[in-house]
Design an enzyme around this catalytic site. Structure first.
Site, PDB file in Angstrom:
ATOM      1  N   CYS A 165     -50.757  14.139  27.270  1.00 37.38           N
ATOM      2  CA  CYS A 165     -51.330  12.672  27.224  1.00 37.38           C
ATOM      3  C   CYS A 165     -52.549  12.534  28.151  1.00 37.38           C
ATOM      4  CB  CYS A 165     -50.197  11.786  27.617  1.00 37.38           C
ATOM      5  SG  CYS A 165     -48.965  11.830  26.557  1.00 37.38           S
ATOM      6  N   HIS A 305     -51.683   4.943  34.396  1.00 38.01           N
ATOM      7  CA  HIS A 305     -51.075   5.512  33.331  1.00 38.01           C
ATOM      8  C   HIS A 305     -49.842   4.492  32.693  1.00 38.01           C
ATOM      9  CE1 HIS A 305     -49.956   8.682  30.740  1.00 38.01           C
ATOM     10  NE2 HIS A 305     -48.709   8.918  31.166  1.00 38.01           N
ATOM     11  N   GLU A 316     -46.084   6.542  40.257  1.00 33.06           N
ATOM     12  CA  GLU A 316     -47.509   6.263  40.134  1.00 33.06           C
ATOM     13  C   GLU A 316     -47.986   4.901  41.122  1.00 33.06           C
ATOM     14  OE1 GLU A 316     -51.229   5.129  37.312  1.00 33.06           O
ATOM     15  OE2 GLU A 316     -49.209   5.112  36.279  1.00 33.06           O
ATOM     16  N   LYS A 337     -51.103  -0.247  28.335  1.00 32.99           N
ATOM     17  CA  LYS A 337     -49.903   0.278  27.265  1.00 32.99           C
ATOM     18  C   LYS A 337     -48.957  -0.807  27.145  1.00 32.99           C
ATOM     19  CE  LYS A 337     -50.267   5.216  28.376  1.00 32.99           C
ATOM     20  NZ  LYS A 337     -51.322   5.452  29.532  1.00 32.99           N
ATOM     21  N   HIS A 342     -48.273   3.937  23.604  1.00 35.30           N
ATOM     22  CA  HIS A 342     -48.913   5.114  24.439  1.00 35.30           C
ATOM     23  C   HIS A 342     -49.434   5.904  23.154  1.00 35.30           C
ATOM     24  CE1 HIS A 342     -49.498   8.350  26.783  1.00 35.30           C
ATOM     25  NE2 HIS A 342     -48.203   8.653  27.419  1.00 35.30           N
ATOM     26  N   PHE A 403     -47.341  15.383  29.975  1.00 34.21           N
ATOM     27  CA  PHE A 403     -46.386  16.412  29.974  1.00 34.21           C
ATOM     28  C   PHE A 403     -46.825  17.868  30.241  1.00 34.21           C
ATOM     29  CE2 PHE A 403     -43.318  14.229  26.686  1.00 34.21           C
ATOM     30  CZ  PHE A 403     -43.008  13.351  27.493  1.00 34.21           C
TER      31      PHE A 403
END
Length: 417
Positions: A165, A305, A316, A337, A342, A403
């Site tokens: 991502c 994110h 985060e 998002k 996403h 990931f």
């Protein structure tokens, strides 16, 4: 060596809340949710039966039907978004040196639907290997920038970055560096993804990564909310024309903002889970600040994110508090998002575009769907909850993680002549 300055001169977007830049921005500032029941396949037996699909999009409005059949949806999306960005940039393709124009694109997965359908067709047959001759060129992740360059004749660096991502954020950083170092004058960068498929949904469901709020899809993506239960799968593309400042100035281009730096790091922790203390996120934001020559107190806005996962959101925000200290409470933090879902490998691109437009318009889009306070989140942080906030944003950052522990962060600034 004196590094060259890099500016943004064109934008293109194809998203679940708008099929153009203007539609996308209106969706963002009005807090529109792109989540709805899946229409691409029968999702009745899936744990998650909704996604952030594109709306009212017909590829043949943009690409000849015969040509479109040779492309996976992620490539179609890339061409449509890049066409808008190139048009928006005002570039005269007959007057630029195309040897110095590149395309660096991001895709976390690539042609998943093509791969899925070809394998399913083979499995349903008699064992004879009757595959479509376009199977491989439709599927491979690097084909999107290849098609953009073929269409426009761009002969500079051309490739795809793959870092889950974080892919399109990494693409932007590579593009920034090629222009900084004088290798290119212009690079079309960004990312695309089309993973709303039975394989995509099934795979992420098996990991327990997705929200299962099937009774209320439009409220399912709820970053920072105590009742968040996973991310919402999205699709689309974002395209950005980056240009060397003097080159842009010489042709009288409009300039949205300056891309002043980028940072990268790795969590080195787990295949899918973030480090609980956000050590990789701390590192990537510090790296970005250093690379951009910025002080923490100069940052006005961070597009996080913020995927709406229980672990990721907390880690985060802990990292932001650590990096920015007392100044953290003065930063408008958000997660777009909450509206787009996403977009995986395209997330960095469309969120960078949101960050650029925030600087341009002086409005920070909201983090929607927040109803319940999470006691694990610093209450002093301004998460721009549920309603857009007007603010003069001079410097902003956008975080994107993937990931494998991949972290990328980019910083944009109002143009300083």
């Amino acid at each position: 060596m004196q590094l060259k300055r890099v500016v943004v001169t064109g934008l293109g977007a194809l998203t679940p809340i708008g099929n153009t830049i203007d539609e996308y921005w209106n969706g963002l500032i009005n807090g529109v949710s792109g989540a709805a029941p899946v229409t691409y396949y029968d999702a009745a037996k899936f744990k998650t039966r909704f996604a952030c699909e594109l709306k009212n999009f017909n590829v043949t409005d943009f690409i000849d039907r015969k040509e479109a059949r040779k492309m996976d949806r992620f490539t179609q999306y890339a061409l449509v978004a890049s066409d808008e960005a190139i048009l928006d940039s005002g570039l005269d393709l007959d007057k630029i040196n195309k040897l110095r124009v590149g395309v660096i694109w991001g895709a976390g997965i690539g042609g998943l639907e093509t791969f899925q359908n070809e394998v399913l067709d083979f499995a349903a047959g008699d064992g004879s290997p009757r595959f479509n001759p376009f199977f491989i060129p439709k599927m491979i992740a690097d084909i999107a920038p290849g098609n953009i360059s073929i269409k426009n004749g761009f002969m500079g660096p051309n490739y795809t970055t793959v870092s889950a991502c974080a892919s399109s954020a990494n693409a932007m950083i590579d593009a920034l560096n090629y222009i900084r170092l004088g290798t290119c004058d212009i690079i079309v960068t960004g990312g695309s993804e089309a993973a709303v498929t039975i394989a995509g949904m099934g795979g992420f469901n098996a990991m327990h990564a997705l929200s299962t709020r099937n009774e209320s899809p439009e409220t399912a993506s709820r970053p920072f909310d105590a009742e968040r239960d996973g991310f919402v799968l999205g699709e689309g593309a974002g395209a950005i024309v980056l240009e060397e400042y003097e080159h842009a100035k010489a042709r009288g281009a409009k300039i949205y903002a300056e891309l002043v730096g980028g940072g990268m790091s790795s969590d080195a922790y787990h295949m899918t889970a973030p480090h609980p203390e956000g050590i990789g996120v701390i590192a990537v934001m510090k790296n970005c600040l250093e690379n951009a020559g910025l002080r923490p107190e100069e940052i006005d806005h961070i597009n996080t994110h913020g995927t709406s996962t229980p672990l990721g959101d907390v880690a985060e925000l802990k990292a932001i508090s650590e990096v920015f200290g007392e100044h953290a409470k003065n930063i408008n933090i958000n997660s777009t998002k909450s509206m787009t879902g996403h977009l995986l490998g395209a997330a960095g691109a469309i969120e960078a575009i949101a960050t650029i437009l925030t600087i341009k318009h002086g409005i920070v889009p909201p983090t929607i769907n927040h109803t319940t306070v999470d006691e694990n989140i610093n209450p002093l942080l301004n998460l721009t909850l549920n309603k857009a906030q007007k603010r003069d944003v001079k410097v902003a950052m956008s975080n994107t993680f993937g990931f494998g522990g991949h972290n990328a962060c980019v910083a944009f600034k109002k143009l300083d002549e």
